[in-house]
Design a protein around this motif. Structure first.
Motif, short mmCIF file in Angstrom:
data_model
loop_
_atom_site.label_atom_id
_atom_site.label_comp_id
_atom_site.label_asym_id
_atom_site.label_seq_id
_atom_site.Cartn_x
_atom_site.Cartn_y
_atom_site.Cartn_z
N THR A 162 0.83 -1.21 0.00
CA THR A 162 0.00 0.00 0.00
C THR A 162 0.86 1.26 0.00
O THR A 162 0.52 2.25 -0.66
N GLY A 163 1.98 1.21 0.72
CA GLY A 163 2.86 2.37 0.74
C GLY A 163 3.43 2.69 -0.63
O GLY A 163 3.58 3.85 -1.01
N SER A 164 3.73 1.65 -1.41
CA SER A 164 4.27 1.87 -2.75
C SER A 164 3.24 2.51 -3.67
O SER A 164 3.59 3.15 -4.66
N VAL A 168 -2.90 4.51 2.39
CA VAL A 168 -2.68 4.30 3.82
C VAL A 168 -3.88 3.58 4.43
O VAL A 168 -4.99 3.61 3.89
N TYR A 169 -3.64 2.95 5.56
CA TYR A 169 -4.72 2.34 6.33
C TYR A 169 -4.28 2.24 7.79
O TYR A 169 -3.08 2.30 8.10
N MET A 170 -5.23 2.09 8.67
CA MET A 170 -4.90 1.94 10.09
C MET A 170 -6.05 1.25 10.82
O MET A 170 -7.22 1.34 10.43
N LYS A 171 -5.68 0.54 11.88
CA LYS A 171 -6.66 -0.14 12.72
C LYS A 171 -7.18 0.85 13.76
O LYS A 171 -6.40 1.57 14.39
N VAL A 172 -8.50 0.89 13.93
CA VAL A 172 -9.12 1.83 14.86
C VAL A 172 -10.00 1.07 15.84
O VAL A 172 -10.95 0.38 15.43
N GLU A 173 -9.69 1.15 17.13
CA GLU A 173 -10.48 0.48 18.16
C GLU A 173 -11.83 1.17 18.31
O GLU A 173 -11.95 2.39 18.20
N THR A 174 -12.87 0.38 18.57
CA THR A 174 -14.21 0.95 18.77
C THR A 174 -14.58 0.89 20.25
O THR A 174 -13.96 0.18 21.05
#
Length: 221
Positions: A162-164, A168-174
């Motif tokens: 994904t960086g290439s 971007v992405y990220m894990k988000v706690e609920t």
């Protein structure tokens, strides 16, 4: 025969002459280095495209290795030969992912009559390997269209891939003790040489995506 005074004058003149020559050499500009090659213009006039925003010059992708839904590796060679639309998502996505895959499925249906050798393809990459195995990712993608490629990988492999692409992405706690995944919504367009050629930004219009990729596949195979 030269006397001492004449000899000194000749030596001085010679030194002056050598100094002038050295100065001239120093001031003469060295041959110009070859100008950097100008990036090749896109094979298709960007003004003819409605959804795809082409880069001025395609960007080669570094090596990457993900796992496809059938267990085979997804490597750069797999994305050569056809134009590809890449979408990041995850199977637990409540809205954006199913909506986008449904829209892309409409584009895929429009490509059905194109020759298979140059028919554009869609690649769905799950960025949630904790819950999405390659097989589950494939089942989810196939629900929207059976021809969709699907892959995922380890966090390290996904971050590199994904960086290439500049995504971007990220894990988000609920608050409920679970988690969701935030990720880029743009679609990445890979050309038939396996290079990042452009982007498609929302809102997505399936007919425009279908027409643009069909045009690119025909005129920039």
């Amino acid at each position: 025969m030269f006397n001492r005074t004449t000899l000194l004058i000749l030596v001085a003149a010679l030194a002056a002459g050598l100094g002038l020559w050295a100065a001239q050499v120093a001031l003469v500009p060295s041959p110009a280095a070859p100008a950097a090659s100008t990036p090749a213009a896109p094979a298709v006039d960007p003004a003819r495209l409605k959804a795809v925003r082409l880069f001025s010059s395609p960007r080669p992708l570094p090596a990457f290795a993900l796992e496809q839904s059938d267990g085979t590796p997804l490597e750069p060679a797999e994305l050569q030969g056809r134009w590809t639309v890449v979408f990041l998502g995850f199977t637990h996505c409540p809205d954006v992912c199913p909506t986008t895959l449904s829209e892309l499925a409409q584009s895929q249906k429009a490509w059905a009559d194109l020759p298979e050798a140059r028919r554009p393809q869609v690649l769905f990459v799950s960025i949630d390997p904790e819950r999405d195995t390659p097989a589950k990712t494939g089942e989810y993608a196939a629900y929207f269209h059976p021809a969709t490629l699907a892959a995922t990988g380890s966090q390290g492999a996904l971050q590199a891939f994904t960086g290439s692409l500049g995504l971007v992405y990220m894990k988000v706690e609920t608050d409920a003790g679970d988690y969701t995944m935030d990720h880029s919504s743009a679609l990445v367009v890979i050309d038939a040489q396996g290079r990042q050629a452009g982007l498609i930004r929302p809102p997505f219009v399936p007919a425009d995506i279908a027409a643009d990729l069909a045009l690119l596949s025909e005129e920039a195979p």
